[in-house]
Design a protein around this motif. Sequence first.
Motif, short mmCIF file in Angstrom:
data_model
loop_
_atom_site.label_atom_id
_atom_site.label_comp_id
_atom_site.label_asym_id
_atom_site.label_seq_id
_atom_site.Cartn_x
_atom_site.Cartn_y
_atom_site.Cartn_z
N GLY A 1 23.37 57.00 -61.12
CA GLY A 1 24.56 56.18 -60.93
C GLY A 1 24.23 54.79 -60.43
O GLY A 1 24.83 53.80 -60.87
N ILE A 2 23.26 54.69 -59.54
CA ILE A 2 22.83 53.38 -59.06
C ILE A 2 22.21 52.58 -60.20
O ILE A 2 22.51 51.39 -60.40
N PHE B 1 28.93 57.57 -63.74
CA PHE B 1 30.13 57.29 -62.96
C PHE B 1 30.00 55.95 -62.25
O PHE B 1 28.91 55.45 -62.00
N SER B 2 31.15 55.39 -61.96
CA SER B 2 31.24 54.10 -61.27
C SER B 2 32.12 54.25 -60.04
O SER B 2 33.19 54.88 -60.11
N LEU B 3 31.68 53.67 -58.94
CA LEU B 3 32.45 53.67 -57.70
C LEU B 3 32.72 52.23 -57.27
O LEU B 3 31.98 51.32 -57.66
N THR B 4 33.72 52.05 -56.45
CA THR B 4 33.91 50.75 -55.82
C THR B 4 32.81 50.55 -54.79
O THR B 4 32.14 51.51 -54.35
N LYS B 5 32.60 49.31 -54.38
CA LYS B 5 31.55 49.03 -53.39
C LYS B 5 31.74 49.86 -52.11
O LYS B 5 30.77 50.45 -51.61
N TRP C 1 34.57 60.79 -48.81
CA TRP C 1 33.63 60.21 -49.78
C TRP C 1 33.66 61.09 -51.02
O TRP C 1 34.04 62.27 -50.97
N VAL C 2 33.26 60.54 -52.15
CA VAL C 2 33.27 61.32 -53.40
C VAL C 2 31.94 61.19 -54.12
O VAL C 2 31.30 60.13 -54.12
N MET C 3 31.52 62.30 -54.70
CA MET C 3 30.40 62.34 -55.63
C MET C 3 30.99 62.82 -56.96
O MET C 3 31.29 64.00 -57.12
N PRO C 4 31.18 61.93 -57.94
CA PRO C 4 31.96 62.28 -59.12
C PRO C 4 31.26 63.15 -60.15
O PRO C 4 31.83 63.40 -61.21
N TRP D 1 30.65 53.41 -52.85
CA TRP D 1 29.20 53.53 -52.92
C TRP D 1 28.59 53.58 -51.52
O TRP D 1 27.70 54.38 -51.22
N THR D 2 29.08 52.70 -50.64
CA THR D 2 28.57 52.67 -49.26
C THR D 2 28.77 54.02 -48.59
O THR D 2 27.86 54.55 -47.94
#
Length: 894
Positions: free
Chosen positions: A598-599, A570-574, A557-560, A577-578
Amino acid sequence: MHHLVRSLAMTVLAVCCSAALASPQADQAPHGKLPGWAVPQAYKLAFKVDPALQTFSGTTTIKVDLKQASDYLWLDGRDLSVSKVTITDAVGKIYDGKYVAVAPNEGVSRIDFGSTLQPQSLTLTIDYTAPLNQQLQGLYKVSHASVPYAMTQMEPISARFAFPGFDEPGFKTPYDISLTIPSDLAAVANTKQLSETAAGDKWKTLTFAQTKPLPTYLVAFAVGPWDIVNGPDIAPDEYRSDVLPLRGIAAHGEGHRMQHVLSETPSIIHTLENYYGFGYPFGKLDLLAAPDFSAGAMENPGLVTFRDWLLLLDPDSPAKYVRGSFNVTAHELAHQWTGDTVTLAWWDDLWLNEAFATWMQQKVTMKVHPEYRADLDRITAAQEAMQNDSLVSARKIRQPITGNGDIETAFDAITYRKGAAVLGMFEGYVGEDVYQKGMRAYIQAHKFGNATADDLVGAVATAANQGETFKHAFNSFLDQSGVPYVRTTLEQKGGKTIVHLSQSRYLPVGSAGDAKREWGIPLCVRYGAADGSKVKCEMFDKPSGTIELTDASNPTWVMPNAYARGYYRFSLTKPEWTALTQHVASLSDTEQLAYADGIDAGFRHGELNAGDALAALKPLAGAGTREVVVAPLDTVAWIYRNEAQTDAQRAKIVDWVKNAYLPRMEQLGYQRKQGEADGDSILRTTLAHALALDFKLPQVRAALLKQGDAALTKKADGHLDLAAADPDLLGDSLAVAVQERGKPAVDALIAEIPQTTDPAQRNAMLAGLAAADTSELADQARNFALTKQVKVGEMAAILRGGRDTPAAREALWHWFTGHYDQVIARTGSFASGVLPRLVGGGGCSKAEADRLQAYFEPRLKDVTGADRGLAQTREQTLLCAALKAKQDPAAILR
C-alpha cells in the motif's frame, strides 16, 4: 458453448460440402486454431535418434476422424523434411499423399490427399527427417560435460518441430511411442518401457506403453547416457490402489544428487491425492534434471523435466535452491491434475493450468513445509503481478489469443501469480472446504478431457451455492486487466463509525489509462476495537459503498485488506495512514506485506512522497518475519537509483538502509551456521545482495570481497576454489570481486565456466559476470554469453546485468543492437517476447522509451511475441520517467 458451436458447424459442413474441394492457397492457411473438421483420434510416434548426430528421423501415424468431404487437411509441422505420406481410408485403400509446408514460419502445413475423400476414419502415415533443434524447442540437443543428449520441450507450440500433428491443447488422444536409439544409450518417455529389441548393428528399439489421452504439448521423451536412479516407491492410498514407482533421471555422473528431491516427492503426491480425491493416474513418475532447458520445469505426465539446479542438490546447496526445488516440484506435480488430467481447451485459459498449479503448490507447501511460509510467497507474488497489472498494456488472465506470439507470451506473472492470487481470494470468500468440493467436482467432470474457465467457475459456484453475482465477481478478475484501487475514508457519525469505499483502476503517475473500472471484490477490513481489532467482510461490487464498523474504537484505524487475501490495492487519507503506521506492529505478517504494498502503491500513484514512504516503511525492517523485513527494499532502491540526485540525498538513503539492515546482516554473519533455519540463510543472501550491490555498503562489500577473492584462488588442480565461499553467497561474492578486481576476475570466471558442470556453481559464476560495471568488461561478458560455452538457457543470466545507471544501460544498448542477429539466432522464438525487456528494462527516460520503440517496431514482424514485450517495457520506462518528474528529491531529506 464453444464445443457446441464447433459441433454444429461441422455437421453443416459435412452435409453441404461433399463436392470436390480445391486445395487452398497459402494465404488461406489457418492462423491460430486448426479447423475442427479433421480431428486426431490416436497417434503412433516412432523416432530414430542419436544425440551425437545433427538430425533425427521419424514416422508419425495418426488416426484422423474426417468430418467433411475434402481432398486435404491442415496440421502442424515445422522444419520437417517429409519424404513420404500415405493415407489409408476406412476400408483399407491406400492413397499417396503430399505434405506442403504452407506457412513455414508458423509451422502450419497441409496434407493433400490427391482426390476427394468422404467423411470417414483415415490413417495418415508420414515419414520425415528433421534437425535436432538448437533452441531448446521440440526435440532438441544439449550437452553435459561435452557429451550430447536429446530431449523434448513441446509446450506451448513446439511439438511441430518434433513430429507432424494437431499441435493445440483441445485435441487430446492416446500416444504409442517407440524410440530407436544407439545400443549404449538409455531413453525414457511419458510411460513405462514395455520392450527392448535389437534394431540392426549398434541400435535398439524401445517400446513404451500407450499414454492416457494427452495434447501434443505434453508428449515427452529423452535419449542419452542418463543415470537412472530409483527413488522410494509411493505407497498406495485410498485413491490409488497400485504402488507408484518413482525415479530420478540425470546426466551421467549426476544421479546421486537426486536423492533429496526424490525423498520429498511422496509427500507431495499424497497431499495432492488427498486434496483432489483422485489418485495419480499416469502409472509411473520420473523426474528429469535437464542439462539445458528453456523453462523452469515442465509438467509432462510421467516424465517431469526441470532445470538441473532444481534437482541436483547436495548438503551444502544454497538454501534458496533447496526451497525452490520443493516449490517447483510441487507446482509441476500439481499440474498432473490441473493441466494433465484436465487440460485447457485453448490457450486463452492457460491460467487453468498455471494459476491452479501455482495456487495448489502453495497449499502443498503450507502442509508439508509450513516453515517455508508459502502463504507469504503468494502475497509477494501477487504484489509482483500487480506491478505488471498496473500497466495499460497488461494482459488479462483470460487474454484472447490472436496468434502464436500471444501463446508464447501468455506464460507471465498475470497468468501464474495474479491467477493464483485470485483463486486464493475467492477460496477465502467461500471457505476452503467448499472450494475443495468444487475443485473435486471439476476434476471428476473433466478428467482426461478439456475444460474452460466457465467450467471451473461454475463448479465452485455450485459447491458454494452461489449464483450469478458470484460468477460475475469471479469473471470480473478473469476478463479484464488491471488492479482494483479501493479508496477508504473514515467517518464518525451519530455514534457510529462508517468507512466510505470507492473503487477504480489503480494507475501509476503518468499512466494514460482510464481509471473507471469495476470489479466484484471480496473485501475485508480490519479495524481498531476496544479489545484489539475486528474484521468486517463483504462483496464490494459497486463503484462506491459504505461499511459500518461495529464496535470500533474512537478514534479507530483501518487496514482495508484484512488477511491480505484480496487482489487489490488500497488508498488511505494521510491521517489514516498515520494511524495505521502506529498500529502496524499489531497486524499479522500477511497484513504487514499488504501494508508495504500500500505504501509503494501510494508512492507510485503520487499520493506519498519519498520522505513519507521511507518513514512509513521503516518499522517493517525490524519485523520478525523475513518476508516482511525485506519488503521495503524495492521501493527504497527505486528512490535511490532514480530520485536521489545529490550526495546528501544518496547518503540519507544509505544511512536509512544501514540503520535498518546492517545490524541484522551482522547478526546473521557471512557464513551459514550449523543447523540454522533456511529462512536465515535466505535472508542472509537477500540482505547481502542488497547492501553490497544495490546500496554498496563498504562493510558488506569488504566481507563479500574476502570470500570472492578466496573463491577466485586457483587450487592445485587448476580449478578455482569455489567452495571457499559460503554457498549461499558465492554469486554475490563473485559479483563484488568482479567489480573490485576487474579484468583478472572476469577472465578467471570465463576460463572456469566451461570446465564446470555443477549447475549452482555455474549460476554463481554467471551472476559474477553479470555484475561487471565497466562497458569493456560488461561487453566481454556479453560476448562470452553468445558462445557455446554458455548454455542457451543461461544466456539471460549474463545479459540481464548492467542496467542500474544510464551509462550502464547505454553500454548494454550499444552492445545489443550490435549483436541482435546473434542473440536471435541462439534464443529462437520462445524468448523473443522478453527481448525488449532484456535490453530496455530499467529505463527511466522518454529518450530510452523512444529508442526502444524505434528499434523494435520494424522488427516485430520477424519476432513473434515481441510486440507485447515492447509495449510493456516502453510503458514501464515512461512511467518511471513520469514518477521521477513528479517527485521532489528534497523530500528525501525531510
